[in-house]
Design a protein around this motif. Structure first.
Motif, mmCIF file in Angstrom:
data_model
loop_
_atom_site.group_PDB
_atom_site.id
_atom_site.type_symbol
_atom_site.label_atom_id
_atom_site.label_comp_id
_atom_site.label_asym_id
_atom_site.label_seq_id
_atom_site.Cartn_x
_atom_site.Cartn_y
_atom_site.Cartn_z
ATOM 1 N N THR A 183 19.274 -2.627 7.336
ATOM 2 C CA THR A 183 19.037 -3.835 6.444
ATOM 3 C C THR A 183 17.821 -3.754 5.563
ATOM 4 N N ARG A 184 16.970 -2.966 5.964
ATOM 5 C CA ARG A 184 15.770 -2.672 5.448
ATOM 6 C C ARG A 184 15.660 -1.889 4.132
ATOM 7 N N PRO A 185 14.892 -2.266 3.077
ATOM 8 C CA PRO A 185 14.870 -1.206 1.935
ATOM 9 C C PRO A 185 14.556 0.372 2.152
ATOM 10 N N THR A 186 14.019 0.871 3.233
ATOM 11 C CA THR A 186 13.674 1.967 3.260
ATOM 12 C C THR A 186 14.507 2.347 4.520
ATOM 13 N N GLY A 187 15.331 1.519 5.349
ATOM 14 C CA GLY A 187 16.292 2.276 6.108
ATOM 15 C C GLY A 187 15.829 2.191 7.557
ATOM 16 N N TRP A 188 14.393 1.773 7.683
ATOM 17 C CA TRP A 188 13.593 1.881 9.018
ATOM 18 C C TRP A 188 12.839 0.691 9.243
ATOM 19 N N ASN A 189 12.881 0.255 10.436
ATOM 20 C CA ASN A 189 12.119 -0.752 11.030
ATOM 21 C C ASN A 189 11.004 -0.591 11.990
ATOM 22 N N ASN A 190 10.185 -1.320 12.524
ATOM 23 C CA ASN A 190 9.249 -1.087 13.755
ATOM 24 C C ASN A 190 9.077 -2.199 14.720
ATOM 25 N N MET A 191 9.137 -1.832 15.873
ATOM 26 C CA MET A 191 8.960 -2.904 16.912
ATOM 27 C C MET A 191 7.470 -3.477 16.671
ATOM 28 N N VAL A 192 6.546 -2.745 16.489
ATOM 29 C CA VAL A 192 5.118 -3.221 16.596
ATOM 30 C C VAL A 192 4.783 -3.908 15.402
ATOM 31 N N PHE A 193 5.330 -3.371 14.057
ATOM 32 C CA PHE A 193 5.159 -4.116 12.813
ATOM 33 C C PHE A 193 6.538 -4.522 12.397
ATOM 34 N N PRO A 194 7.240 -5.512 12.817
ATOM 35 C CA PRO A 194 8.501 -5.947 12.320
ATOM 36 C C PRO A 194 8.601 -6.015 10.585
ATOM 37 N N ASN A 195 9.684 -5.580 9.855
ATOM 38 C CA ASN A 195 10.020 -5.590 8.702
ATOM 39 C C ASN A 195 8.830 -4.645 7.815
ATOM 40 N N LEU A 233 -13.375 14.507 -1.379
ATOM 41 C CA LEU A 233 -13.001 13.618 -0.525
ATOM 42 C C LEU A 233 -11.390 13.469 -0.458
ATOM 43 N N MET A 234 -10.759 12.950 0.670
ATOM 44 C CA MET A 234 -9.319 13.109 0.937
ATOM 45 C C MET A 234 -8.812 11.834 0.244
ATOM 46 N N LYS A 235 -8.579 12.202 -1.006
ATOM 47 C CA LYS A 235 -7.981 11.055 -1.887
ATOM 48 C C LYS A 235 -6.538 11.871 -2.259
ATOM 49 N N ILE A 236 -5.777 10.716 -2.771
ATOM 50 C CA ILE A 236 -4.219 11.350 -3.387
ATOM 51 C C ILE A 236 -4.316 10.688 -4.854
ATOM 52 N N THR A 237 -3.260 11.246 -5.498
ATOM 53 C CA THR A 237 -3.121 11.102 -6.748
ATOM 54 C C THR A 237 -2.228 9.858 -7.097
ATOM 55 N N MET A 238 -1.500 9.491 -6.125
ATOM 56 C CA MET A 238 -0.833 8.235 -6.354
ATOM 57 C C MET A 238 -1.327 7.065 -6.864
ATOM 58 N N LEU A 239 -0.779 6.372 -7.845
ATOM 59 C CA LEU A 239 -1.562 5.308 -8.600
ATOM 60 C C LEU A 239 -1.167 3.944 -7.738
ATOM 61 N N PRO A 240 -2.207 3.239 -7.629
ATOM 62 C CA PRO A 240 -1.927 1.978 -6.562
ATOM 63 C C PRO A 240 -0.745 1.204 -7.260
ATOM 64 N N ALA A 241 -0.713 0.990 -8.618
ATOM 65 C CA ALA A 241 0.496 0.178 -9.001
ATOM 66 C C ALA A 241 1.775 0.817 -8.783
ATOM 67 N N ASP A 242 1.939 2.045 -8.785
ATOM 68 C CA ASP A 242 3.124 2.865 -8.321
ATOM 69 C C ASP A 242 3.531 2.756 -6.981
ATOM 70 N N ALA A 243 2.438 2.778 -6.222
ATOM 71 C CA ALA A 243 2.715 2.664 -4.776
ATOM 72 C C ALA A 243 3.254 1.345 -4.307
ATOM 73 N N LYS A 244 2.596 0.159 -4.966
ATOM 74 C CA LYS A 244 3.209 -1.231 -4.788
ATOM 75 C C LYS A 244 4.440 -1.326 -5.260
ATOM 76 N N ALA A 245 5.134 -0.645 -6.323
ATOM 77 C CA ALA A 245 6.235 -0.959 -6.886
ATOM 78 C C ALA A 245 7.228 0.073 -5.809
ATOM 79 N N TRP A 246 6.853 0.946 -5.468
ATOM 80 C CA TRP A 246 7.670 1.745 -4.465
ATOM 81 C C TRP A 246 7.844 1.061 -2.943
ATOM 82 N N PHE A 247 6.628 0.804 -2.454
ATOM 83 C CA PHE A 247 6.465 0.252 -1.061
ATOM 84 C C PHE A 247 6.540 -1.107 -0.855
ATOM 85 N N GLY A 248 6.291 -1.925 -1.898
ATOM 86 C CA GLY A 248 6.136 -3.395 -1.889
ATOM 87 C C GLY A 248 4.440 -3.777 -1.659
#
Length: 254
Positions: free
Chosen positions: A140-152, A89-104
């Motif tokens: 101003t955003r933590p990642t340095g990027w923003n999006n018009m369709v999905f603000p913040n 299956l197309m799965k990733i090794t990144m843990l959900p807890a780590d993803a939440k900590a890194w990306f919110g």
């Protein structure tokens, strides 16, 4: 009569009005690439290289890519990088807890993202196509990027090397409902740094990626549509036969 015509026109336009309001930012129509095998193959390559690092597609196996013309050797040599097998299956090794900590937040599974967004914005392909082409630099955003369709948005612009760096330009306009107020309205994107692709090349690449996401959400969709046409034709012929049989039966009864 005029009132009736206006009412009908309003009812016809309601879906489009609701679609625009729900999206918040005008969505561009995504090209239909679900039947283009070369576009799907390129979309699969983009997906594996740029999306599968953080997003899983846990309902899809690599070997299903045979349906878009790839052999097991091509899948293994070009799309598998960390010891996966063709049947995995197309799965990733990144843990959900780590993803939440890194990306919110935990990055969503993309197996059926095109269908999921269709329920939110009328057309999932259009939403994703516009979303991936609406990133801009925002310090101003933590990642340095923003999006018009999905603000913040919490997701960084993973395709920025291809598209380059853009900034958003705004204009101040008078509020049509209150002239004492000023509206800060988006005007255009401005290219601050070129990417590896031209604007047309990038739009085509995103269209291929969106086509793959739409195909992945339902790999059998084109077969289903073709069968649906034949089923409807059969039912149409059967309806005519049943109608004439019924008329013949009741004629004898009378």
């Amino acid at each position: 009569m005029k009132l009736l015509k206006r009412l009908i026109a309003t009812l016809v336009l309601l879906p489009a009005i609701a679609y625009a309001n729900e999206a918040g930012f005008a969505l561009d129509r995504a090209p239909d690439r679900t039947k283009d095998v070369s576009a799907l193959q390129n979309g699969a390559k983009l997906f594996v290289n740029y999306c599968l690092n953080c997003h899983s597609a846990s309902s899809m196996r690599y070997n299903r890519l045979r349906d878009i013309g790839l052999s097991d050797d091509q899948i293994k040599n070009n799309l598998l990088f960390t010891g996966e097998k063709v049947g995995d299956l197309m799965k990733i090794t990144m843990l959900p807890a780590d993803a939440k900590a890194w990306f919110g937040a935990t990055p969503p599974d993309l197996s059926v993202i095109a269908r999921a967004k269709a329920s939110d914005a009328g057309s999932g392909g259009d939403w994703i196509y516009t979303y991936l082409r609406s990133y801009y630099k925002d310090d101003t955003r933590p990642t340095g990027w923003n999006n018009m369709v999905f603000p913040n948005v919490g997701m960084p612009h993973v395709l920025w090397e291809l598209q380059g760096v853009r900034t958003a330009k705004y204009v101040d306009e008078k509020d049509p409902h209150d002239e004492s107020k000023t509206i800060h309205k988006f005007d255009r994107f401005e290219q601050a740094r070129p990417g590896k692709m031209s604007a047309i090349e990038y739009d085509n690449a995103v269209a291929d990626l969106v086509g793959y996401l739409e195909w992945m959400a339902e790999p059998a969709q084109n077969t289903r549509k073709r069968l649906g046409v034949w089923v409807l034709l059969f039912l149409g012929v059967f309806l005519v036969l049943a109608w004439r049989l019924n008329a013949s039966y009741w004629k004898q009864v009378k």
